[in-house]
Design a protein around this motif. Structure first.
Motif, mmCIF file in Angstrom:
data_model
loop_
_atom_site.group_PDB
_atom_site.id
_atom_site.type_symbol
_atom_site.label_atom_id
_atom_site.label_comp_id
_atom_site.label_asym_id
_atom_site.label_seq_id
_atom_site.Cartn_x
_atom_site.Cartn_y
_atom_site.Cartn_z
ATOM 1 N N GLY A 1 5.801 -3.221 7.510
ATOM 2 C CA GLY A 1 5.363 -1.892 7.917
ATOM 3 C C GLY A 1 4.670 -1.091 6.836
ATOM 4 N N ILE A 2 4.293 -1.739 5.732
ATOM 5 C CA ILE A 2 3.543 -1.037 4.685
ATOM 6 C C ILE A 2 2.114 -0.824 5.168
ATOM 7 C CG2 ILE A 2 2.576 -1.305 2.355
ATOM 8 C CD1 ILE A 2 5.227 -2.657 1.587
ATOM 9 N N ALA A 3 1.658 0.405 5.109
ATOM 10 C CA ALA A 3 0.346 0.755 5.661
ATOM 11 C C ALA A 3 -0.779 0.629 4.650
ATOM 12 C CB ALA A 3 0.376 2.189 6.207
ATOM 13 N N GLU A 4 -0.425 0.649 3.349
ATOM 14 C CA GLU A 4 -1.493 0.681 2.336
ATOM 15 C C GLU A 4 -1.016 0.037 1.045
ATOM 16 O OE1 GLU A 4 -4.064 4.320 1.932
ATOM 17 O OE2 GLU A 4 -3.008 4.453 0.016
ATOM 18 N N ILE A 5 -1.863 -0.829 0.486
ATOM 19 C CA ILE A 5 -1.634 -1.396 -0.837
ATOM 20 C C ILE A 5 -2.734 -0.878 -1.747
ATOM 21 C CG2 ILE A 5 -1.426 -3.488 -2.232
ATOM 22 C CD1 ILE A 5 -0.605 -4.987 0.278
ATOM 23 N N GLU A 6 -2.335 -0.275 -2.833
ATOM 24 C CA GLU A 6 -3.296 0.301 -3.779
ATOM 25 C C GLU A 6 -3.599 -0.712 -4.879
ATOM 26 O OE1 GLU A 6 -2.787 3.762 -7.001
ATOM 27 O OE2 GLU A 6 -2.525 4.446 -4.916
ATOM 28 N N LEU A 7 -4.858 -1.133 -4.955
ATOM 29 C CA LEU A 7 -5.266 -2.128 -5.957
ATOM 30 C C LEU A 7 -5.757 -1.484 -7.250
ATOM 31 C CD1 LEU A 7 -7.218 -4.592 -3.623
ATOM 32 C CD2 LEU A 7 -4.805 -4.665 -4.293
ATOM 33 N N GLY A 8 -6.111 -0.208 -7.214
ATOM 34 C CA GLY A 8 -6.454 0.521 -8.428
ATOM 35 C C GLY A 8 -7.930 0.557 -8.761
ATOM 36 N N ARG A 9 -8.223 1.263 -9.855
ATOM 37 C CA ARG A 9 -9.585 1.394 -10.376
ATOM 38 C C ARG A 9 -10.017 0.100 -11.045
ATOM 39 N NH1 ARG A 9 -10.289 4.823 -14.963
ATOM 40 N NH2 ARG A 9 -12.416 4.066 -14.977
ATOM 41 N N GLY A 10 -11.328 -0.010 -11.253
ATOM 42 C CA GLY A 10 -11.858 -1.165 -11.955
ATOM 43 C C GLY A 10 -12.236 -2.257 -10.980
ATOM 44 N N GLU A 11 -13.329 -2.913 -11.270
ATOM 45 C CA GLU A 11 -13.848 -3.922 -10.346
ATOM 46 C C GLU A 11 -13.577 -5.335 -10.860
ATOM 47 O OE1 GLU A 11 -17.961 -3.181 -9.702
ATOM 48 O OE2 GLU A 11 -17.638 -1.241 -8.740
ATOM 49 N N ASN A 12 -13.055 -6.173 -9.990
ATOM 50 C CA ASN A 12 -13.068 -7.616 -10.198
ATOM 51 C C ASN A 12 -13.276 -8.265 -8.832
ATOM 52 O OD1 ASN A 12 -10.456 -8.305 -8.936
ATOM 53 N ND2 ASN A 12 -9.560 -7.224 -10.683
ATOM 54 N N GLN A 13 -13.652 -9.519 -8.820
ATOM 55 C CA GLN A 13 -14.071 -10.134 -7.570
ATOM 56 C C GLN A 13 -12.947 -10.202 -6.544
ATOM 57 O OE1 GLN A 13 -17.278 -10.842 -6.764
ATOM 58 N NE2 GLN A 13 -16.344 -11.050 -4.745
ATOM 59 N N LEU A 14 -11.733 -10.510 -6.985
ATOM 60 C CA LEU A 14 -10.622 -10.595 -6.054
ATOM 61 C C LEU A 14 -10.332 -9.235 -5.424
ATOM 62 C CD1 LEU A 14 -8.420 -12.279 -4.727
ATOM 63 C CD2 LEU A 14 -6.966 -11.833 -6.735
ATOM 64 N N LYS A 15 -10.322 -8.208 -6.237
ATOM 65 C CA LYS A 15 -10.055 -6.857 -5.742
ATOM 66 C C LYS A 15 -11.108 -6.430 -4.721
ATOM 67 C CE LYS A 15 -8.704 -3.952 -8.861
ATOM 68 N NZ LYS A 15 -8.689 -2.979 -9.985
ATOM 69 N N LEU A 16 -12.375 -6.687 -5.026
ATOM 70 C CA LEU A 16 -13.450 -6.317 -4.106
ATOM 71 C C LEU A 16 -13.367 -7.128 -2.820
ATOM 72 C CD1 LEU A 16 -16.427 -6.003 -6.624
ATOM 73 C CD2 LEU A 16 -15.132 -4.146 -5.562
ATOM 74 N N SER A 17 -12.954 -8.386 -2.913
ATOM 75 C CA SER A 17 -12.859 -9.241 -1.728
ATOM 76 C C SER A 17 -11.716 -8.825 -0.810
ATOM 77 C CB SER A 17 -12.670 -10.701 -2.145
ATOM 78 O OG SER A 17 -13.755 -11.167 -2.903
ATOM 79 N N LEU A 18 -10.622 -8.341 -1.391
ATOM 80 C CA LEU A 18 -9.445 -8.004 -0.598
ATOM 81 C C LEU A 18 -9.485 -6.591 -0.029
ATOM 82 C CD1 LEU A 18 -6.650 -9.486 -2.895
ATOM 83 C CD2 LEU A 18 -7.303 -10.349 -0.644
ATOM 84 N N SER A 19 -10.143 -5.658 -0.692
ATOM 85 C CA SER A 19 -10.061 -4.256 -0.297
ATOM 86 C C SER A 19 -10.894 -3.977 0.951
ATOM 87 C CB SER A 19 -10.526 -3.358 -1.448
ATOM 88 O OG SER A 19 -11.891 -3.587 -1.736
ATOM 89 N N ASN A 20 -10.442 -2.992 1.725
ATOM 90 C CA ASN A 20 -11.206 -2.540 2.886
ATOM 91 C C ASN A 20 -11.356 -1.025 2.925
ATOM 92 O OD1 ASN A 20 -8.556 -1.945 3.466
ATOM 93 N ND2 ASN A 20 -8.565 -2.810 5.535
ATOM 94 N N ALA A 21 -11.015 -0.373 1.787
ATOM 95 C CA ALA A 21 -11.161 1.084 1.682
ATOM 96 C C ALA A 21 -11.081 1.461 0.206
ATOM 97 C CB ALA A 21 -10.079 1.807 2.477
ATOM 98 N N SER A 22 -11.392 2.708 -0.093
ATOM 99 C CA SER A 22 -11.252 3.206 -1.467
ATOM 100 C C SER A 22 -11.105 4.719 -1.439
ATOM 101 C CB SER A 22 -12.454 2.817 -2.342
ATOM 102 O OG SER A 22 -13.627 3.479 -1.901
ATOM 103 N N VAL A 23 -10.549 5.257 -2.511
ATOM 104 C CA VAL A 23 -10.460 6.703 -2.710
ATOM 105 C C VAL A 23 -10.938 7.010 -4.121
ATOM 106 C CG1 VAL A 23 -8.565 7.047 -1.076
ATOM 107 C CG2 VAL A 23 -8.057 6.551 -3.468
ATOM 108 N N PRO A 24 -11.523 8.194 -4.354
ATOM 109 C CA PRO A 24 -12.007 8.506 -5.696
ATOM 110 C C PRO A 24 -10.890 8.985 -6.618
ATOM 111 C CG PRO A 24 -12.513 10.306 -4.202
ATOM 112 C CD PRO A 24 -11.872 9.234 -3.369
#
Length: 354
Positions: free
Chosen positions: A283-306
């Motif tokens: 039932g977790i609605a959101e996983i925060e991957l954090g700032r900074g770009e890497n390929q895995l993070k960009l591939s997994l994410s479907n949203a972002s906040v500033p």
């Protein structure tokens, strides 16, 4: 009128902690795991420079400001080497400017690089904003997976293939959401140290207090604060560890790492696939991957906040120097060639400016 008292974390009373927890729960920003009293108190046991400004209006609590300080009056967020979210926990009754807050805390400057942009008292001190990447799971895992497929991301199917290869060559793959084990903490620190040693820049995992601090946090549970030290194994061998922190239905992906000798199996990718599926099931609605770009993070994410980067600085000369640094950084990061070849140089300048 607001009054402010500076306390070490061990000096916080039960009433202080209860008020902090209540104020933090008032909105999504301040309910973040890194802004919870349990996290700050756990860090404070190993980082004696940790302080909390307790702010009251009469007998009413109106705010808490956790930070770390040096003898020179330089302030940072709590555990600045590792935390991905910074800021003030306060009600609307707080009546202080950012400059007044620093003066009352005895600080000349407070640096931040993961500040939620909604914290208005710091807005004019932003240098720039970066996205913090998210995995949103409110529609469930299958909808999330379908969303990735629609945008031609094969990260989950690749993880499945790697998991099957692990099964064939090493043995059954298992994933545990949380283990309070010495092996998991030791592997987390040792493997992360090895990975960061291969990059330029500082490596906080070489510091002697890191192991005991992470063990402390992994064993710290509160009313809403929950650590999750997740472990991926194949054939009984530990291949990857993920240290997450959870409040409510939000999970922060804090420290992921894997055994370097098993890199050919992409254990980090397999671990994230298992983690995301498990999170959706719980039932977790959101996983925060954090700032900074890497390929895995960009591939997994479907949203972002500033999140904002900057500093509140009471010293004019320092403000001018820092402004020049931020302009140079933005110029370098906007140019792919310069970004690729200038990062070690920029990190040295950043260390000097800070």
């Amino acid at each position: 009128m607001n009054s402010l008292q500076i306390k070490c974390t061990g000096e916080l009373s039960n009433r202080d902690v209860a008020a902090w927890r209540e104020i933090a729960s008032l909105n999504e920003v301040t309910s973040h795991p890194f802004l919870q009293p349990e996290f700050v108190q756990a860090v404070g046991k190993h980082r004696p420079e940790t302080r909390v400004a307790v702010i009251q209006n009469g007998s009413d609590y109106v705010g808490f400001f956790p930070y770390q300080t040096t003898s020179a009056g330089v302030g940072h967020p709590v555990l600045p080497e590792l935390t991905d979210y910074h800021g003030l926990i306060a009600t609307d009754a707080l009546d202080l400017s950012a400059e007044e807050l620093l003066r009352k805390c005895g600080l000349l400057v407070w640096h931040f690089d993961h500040l939620p942009v909604s914290q208005g008292m710091f807005r004019r001190h932003h240098a720039y904003q970066d996205p913090s990447y998210l995995v949103r799971l409110s529609a469930g895992f299958e909808n999330y997976a379908a969303e990735l497929r629609e945008r031609k991301s094969s990260v989950l199917s690749q993880a499945l293939r790697k998991s099957r290869k692990l099964e064939r060559e090493l043995g059954p793959v298992t994933f545990h959401v949380h283990e309070e084990s010495e092996e998991a903490v030791t592997n987390l620190v040792d493997w992360k140290r090895v990975h960061l040693d291969r990059r330029s820049g500082s490596n906080p995992f070489v510091r002697p207090w890191m192991h005991s601090l992470l063990r402390e946090v992994s064993q710290t549970h509160g009313e809403t604060f929950h650590p999750e030290l997740s472990v991926l194994r194949a054939g009984g061998q530990c291949l990857a560890v993920h240290f997450g922190l959870r409040t409510g239905n939000r999970l922060v992906s804090w420290i992921p790492t894997f055994a370097p000798e098993f890199s050919q199996y992409s254990p980090g990718q397999v671990l994230y696939a298992e983690l995301i599926r498990s999170a959706a099931d719980r039932g977790i609605a959101e996983i925060e991957l954090g700032r900074g770009e890497n390929q895995l993070k960009l591939s997994l994410s479907n949203a972002s906040v500033p999140l904002a980067v900057g500093a509140v600085d009471l010293r004019m000369t320092s403000r001018v120097i820092r402004s020049g640094w931020f302009r140079m950084r933005q110029m370098v990061h906007s140019n792919g060639f310069l970004k690729q070849h200038s990062l070690p140089f920029l990190r040295r300048i950043k260390s000097f400016v800070s």
